[in-house]
Structure formats: structure tokens, C-alpha cells
Write a protein that holds these residues in place. Structure first.
Motif, PDB file in Angstrom:
ATOM      1  N   MET A   1       9.023 -88.381 -57.056  1.00  0.00           N
ATOM      2  CA  MET A   1       7.590 -88.415 -57.327  1.00  0.00           C
ATOM      3  C   MET A   1       7.045 -87.032 -57.706  1.00  0.00           C
ATOM      4  SD  MET A   1       5.743 -90.756 -54.599  1.00  0.00           S
ATOM      5  CE  MET A   1       6.282 -92.307 -54.079  1.00  0.00           C
ATOM      6  N   ALA A   2       7.919 -86.044 -57.729  1.00  0.00           N
ATOM      7  CA  ALA A   2       7.475 -84.695 -58.057  1.00  0.00           C
ATOM      8  C   ALA A   2       7.080 -84.617 -59.530  1.00  0.00           C
ATOM      9  CB  ALA A   2       8.560 -83.683 -57.750  1.00  0.00           C
ATOM     10  N   VAL A   3       6.115 -83.768 -59.810  1.00  0.00           N
ATOM     11  CA  VAL A   3       5.652 -83.552 -61.179  1.00  0.00           C
ATOM     12  C   VAL A   3       6.048 -82.136 -61.557  1.00  0.00           C
ATOM     13  CG1 VAL A   3       3.657 -83.434 -62.697  1.00  0.00           C
ATOM     14  CG2 VAL A   3       3.731 -85.136 -60.875  1.00  0.00           C
ATOM     15  N   GLY A   4       6.664 -81.962 -62.718  1.00  0.00           N
ATOM     16  CA  GLY A   4       7.085 -80.627 -63.133  1.00  0.00           C
ATOM     17  C   GLY A   4       8.474 -80.309 -62.620  1.00  0.00           C
ATOM     18  N   GLN A   5       8.960 -79.115 -62.956  1.00  0.00           N
ATOM     19  CA  GLN A   5      10.318 -78.733 -62.570  1.00  0.00           C
ATOM     20  C   GLN A   5      10.401 -78.325 -61.108  1.00  0.00           C
ATOM     21  OE1 GLN A   5      11.364 -75.738 -65.421  1.00  0.00           O
ATOM     22  NE2 GLN A   5      12.167 -77.240 -66.856  1.00  0.00           N
ATOM     23  N   THR A   6       9.480 -77.528 -60.655  1.00  0.00           N
ATOM     24  CA  THR A   6       9.528 -77.030 -59.284  1.00  0.00           C
ATOM     25  C   THR A   6       8.179 -77.235 -58.628  1.00  0.00           C
ATOM     26  OG1 THR A   6      11.076 -75.320 -59.997  1.00  0.00           O
ATOM     27  CG2 THR A   6      10.046 -75.036 -57.852  1.00  0.00           C
ATOM     28  N   MET A   7       8.200 -77.766 -57.399  1.00  0.00           N
ATOM     29  CA  MET A   7       6.956 -77.965 -56.661  1.00  0.00           C
ATOM     30  C   MET A   7       7.106 -77.325 -55.287  1.00  0.00           C
ATOM     31  SD  MET A   7       5.584 -81.737 -57.603  1.00  0.00           S
ATOM     32  CE  MET A   7       4.129 -81.408 -56.656  1.00  0.00           C
ATOM     33  N   PRO A   8       6.739 -76.047 -55.165  1.00  0.00           N
ATOM     34  CA  PRO A   8       6.889 -75.382 -53.871  1.00  0.00           C
ATOM     35  C   PRO A   8       5.925 -75.912 -52.807  1.00  0.00           C
ATOM     36  CG  PRO A   8       5.735 -73.962 -55.403  1.00  0.00           C
ATOM     37  CD  PRO A   8       6.172 -75.181 -56.172  1.00  0.00           C
ATOM     38  N   ASN A  11       1.886 -81.923 -53.423  1.00  0.00           N
ATOM     39  CA  ASN A  11       0.848 -82.296 -54.356  1.00  0.00           C
ATOM     40  C   ASN A  11      -0.044 -83.316 -53.650  1.00  0.00           C
ATOM     41  OD1 ASN A  11      -0.550 -83.821 -56.383  1.00  0.00           O
ATOM     42  ND2 ASN A  11       0.824 -82.928 -57.912  1.00  0.00           N
ATOM     43  N   VAL A  12      -1.250 -82.929 -53.284  1.00  0.00           N
ATOM     44  CA  VAL A  12      -2.150 -83.767 -52.490  1.00  0.00           C
ATOM     45  C   VAL A  12      -2.449 -85.118 -53.146  1.00  0.00           C
ATOM     46  CG1 VAL A  12      -4.420 -83.926 -51.399  1.00  0.00           C
ATOM     47  CG2 VAL A  12      -3.140 -81.787 -51.312  1.00  0.00           C
ATOM     48  N   PRO A  13      -2.746 -85.188 -54.428  1.00  0.00           N
ATOM     49  CA  PRO A  13      -3.017 -86.508 -55.021  1.00  0.00           C
ATOM     50  C   PRO A  13      -1.828 -87.463 -54.908  1.00  0.00           C
ATOM     51  CG  PRO A  13      -3.829 -84.789 -56.475  1.00  0.00           C
ATOM     52  CD  PRO A  13      -3.040 -84.105 -55.391  1.00  0.00           C
ATOM     53  N   ILE A  14      -0.607 -86.949 -55.085  1.00  0.00           N
ATOM     54  CA  ILE A  14       0.569 -87.806 -54.984  1.00  0.00           C
ATOM     55  C   ILE A  14       0.794 -88.224 -53.535  1.00  0.00           C
ATOM     56  CG2 ILE A  14       3.087 -87.877 -55.211  1.00  0.00           C
ATOM     57  CD1 ILE A  14       2.773 -86.115 -57.721  1.00  0.00           C
ATOM     58  N   VAL A  15       0.746 -87.274 -52.623  1.00  0.00           N
ATOM     59  CA  VAL A  15       0.989 -87.567 -51.203  1.00  0.00           C
ATOM     60  C   VAL A  15      -0.066 -88.515 -50.653  1.00  0.00           C
ATOM     61  CG1 VAL A  15       1.138 -86.546 -48.900  1.00  0.00           C
ATOM     62  CG2 VAL A  15       2.224 -85.407 -50.817  1.00  0.00           C
TER      63      VAL A  15
END
Length: 56
Positions: A1-8, A11-15
């Protein structure tokens, strides 16, 4: 469900779209009882195995 290459960071909208399923208390208690019994059986089996290995 991650957006982009790296998500340190999360992501509040996804979670916020995650659905958390909470079973009824009766089901939770039944599961707890099952796990408790399983733990007791595991302990008894390990104890007997250790005793058997000491006799060898």
C-alpha cells in the motif's frame, strides 16, 4: 500500500483507511482459553521430552 519508492514515515491517509476487525468478546475469550490450553500442553510435552532425553 506504500506510495512512491521509499516511505520513511506512515502515510496518514492510507493508514486511516485500514479496517481493524475486532471479534466479539465471546470469541476473544474462546481464543484466549484455546491458547492457554495449548500453552499448558506445550509445557507438558516439553517437560516430558526433557525427562526422556535425560533417561537416554
Amino acid at each position: 500500500m506504500a506510495v512512491g519508492q521509499t516511505m520513511p514515515n506512515l502515510n496518514v491517509p492510507i493508514v486511516s483507511r485500514f479496517q481493524i476487525i475486532k471479534p466479539p468478546v465471546k470469541v476473544q475469550n474462546s481464543y484466549y482459553t484455546f491458547v492457554k490450553q495449548t500453552d499448558k500442553l506445550e509445557f507438558a510435552i516439553v517437560k516430558k521430552l526433557k525427562k526422556t532425553q535425560l533417561l537416554l
